[in-house]
Design an enzyme around this catalytic site. Structure first.
Site, short mmCIF file in Angstrom:
data_model
loop_
_atom_site.label_atom_id
_atom_site.label_comp_id
_atom_site.label_asym_id
_atom_site.label_seq_id
_atom_site.Cartn_x
_atom_site.Cartn_y
_atom_site.Cartn_z
N GLY A 41 0.77 -5.08 0.85
CA GLY A 41 -0.34 -5.22 -0.10
C GLY A 41 0.11 -5.88 -1.41
CB ALA A 95 -0.88 0.00 1.24
CD GLU A 141 -2.56 -7.70 2.48
OE1 GLU A 141 -2.17 -6.51 2.42
OE2 GLU A 141 -3.52 -8.07 3.16
CD GLU A 181 1.18 -5.68 5.62
OE1 GLU A 181 2.05 -6.53 5.93
OE2 GLU A 181 0.52 -5.72 4.57
#
Ligand code: CO8
Length: 261
Positions: free
Chosen positions: A112, A66, A115, A135
Site C-alpha cells: 500500500g 497496509a 500504491e 502482496e
C-alpha cells in the site's frame, strides 16, 4: 491523555507537507492513519494558501504498506457500499484530489506504500528507496490501485514482473521504469520534493489544476476523448483571470500575481 497524530502537518511556504508518523510500524497504513490523511487532504483542498502537497514518511521510510496486523478488517469490509471502511474513501478522494501531490520517498515504499506513491502525481526517490508490491507473498494482491496504476506508469512487462514476483526494485530502477521522476541522495527526498512543490506554487493555481485534470484524463480515456478534454480545459484556462495576468506580466517583464484559487 493526548494521542499523537499519525499524520503530521507542516507548511513550507505554499507547500503542505504531510508526514506519515507511525515509525515503529514503518509507517504502515492503519485505518486510523488513512482517515487522518484523508481529512488532511480534504482540508488542503479547501485552503487557498496550499498550492501543492508533499507526502512523506517519518524516520527514513515512506510506508511499508497496509497494516498486516489488521487484515481482518479487509475480510469483513463490504466490496460495495460503505466506502469509509479500510481507507477506501481515502484512496477515492486521493485519486480526485485537485492539487498536485508529490511523494518524497526514503527507504521502504512497499505494498500500500508503493500504491500511495503511485497515486501521487510525482514521485521523488532517495537512493535508498525500495519500491515493491509484495502482496502475492502474503496471499493477496494490491487493493489500492496498484495493479492499475503500476501498469500505466511502467508498462506491462515491468509491472507484471513486479506484481507477480513481488520483488522490490531500487530507486534507480524506479526512475528508469518511469515510476519515479527524480532520484536524489539519501536524506534529501523531502528537500527535492519541496523544490518541485515550490516550482509548482509559483504558477497559476487555476492552470495547474486544469493541467493535472487534463493529464489524468489520459489514463481514463482514448486519445480523441482526451484531446477533447484538453481542449475544454484549455478554453477554461485561456478565459481565466490568471491567463490575462500571466500574459500581461510576461509582456511587462514582471512576475505575475496569480489569483489565490
Ligand atoms: N504492517 C504492520 N506492521 C508492519 C508492517 C506492515 N505492513 N511493516 C512493518 N511492520 C512492523 C513490524 O511488524 C515490526 O513490528 P515489531 O517491532 O512490533 O516487531 C516493525 O514494523 C519493524 O519491522 P521489521 O522488524 O520487519 O523491520 P525490518 O527493517 O527488518 O524490515 C520491512 C522492514 C522490509 C518493511 C518489513 O517490515 C516488511 O517486510 N514489512 C511488510 C511489507 C509488506 O509486505 N507490505 C505489504 C503489505 S500488504 C498491502 O500493503 C496490501 C495493500 C492493499 C490495499 C490496502 C489499502 C490500505
Amino acid at each position: 491523555m493526548t494521542t499523537q497524530p499519525l499524520v503530521e502537518r507542516s507548511e513550507v511556504g505554499a507547500v503542505l507537507v504531510l508526514t506519515l508518523a507511525r515509525p515503529r510500524a514503518k509507517n504502515a497504513l492503519s485505518a486510523e492513519l488513512m482517515e487522518e490523511l484523508r481529512i488532511a487532504l480534504q482540508r488542503a483542498a479547501q485552503e487557498e494558501s496550499v498550492r501543492a502537497v508533499v507526502v512523506t514518511g517519518q524516520d527514513g521510510n515512506f510506508c511499508a504498506g497496509a497494516d498486516i496486523s489488521a487484515f481482518e478488517n479487509f475480510r469483513t469490509a463490504p466490496l460495495v457500499g460503505d466506502r469509509s471502511r479500510c481507507g477506501q474513501l481515502f484512496w477515492d478522494e486521493l485519486s480526485s484530489f485537485p492539487k498536485p501531490v508529490v511523494a518524497a520517498v526514503e527507504g521502504y515504499a512497499l505494498g500500500g506504500g508503493c500504491e500511495l506513491a503511485l497515486a501521487c502525481d510525482i514521485v521523488v526517490a532517495a537512493e535508498s528507496a525500495t519500491f515493491g508490491l509484495p502482496e502475492v507473498k502474503l496471499g493477496v494482491i494490491p487493493g489500492a490501485g496498484g495493479t492499475q496504476n503500476l501498469i500505466r506508469s511502467v508498462g506491462k512487462a515491468a509491472a507484471m514482473q513486479m506484481l507477480l514476483t513481488g520483488t522490490a526494485i531500487s530507486a534507480d530502477e524506479a526512475r528508469r521504469m518511469g515510476l519515479a521522476s527524480t532520484v536524489c541522495a539519501e536524506g534529501e527526498a523531502l528537500e527535492a520534493a519541496l523544490a518541485i512543490g515550490h516550482a509548482i506554487s509559483g504558477n497559476s493555481p487555476t492552470a495547474v489544476a486544469l493541467a493535472k485534470n487534463a493529464a489524468l484524463a489520459a489514463l481514463d480515456t482514448g486519445l480523441a476523448q482526451g484531446l477533447e478534454h484538453e481542449k475544454r480545459n484549455f478554453h477554461v484556462a485561456i478565459l481565466s483571470p490568471d491567463s490575462y495576468e500571466g500574459q500581461q506580466a510576461f509582456l511587462e517583464k514582471r512576475r505575475p500575481a496569480f489569483s489565490q484559487t
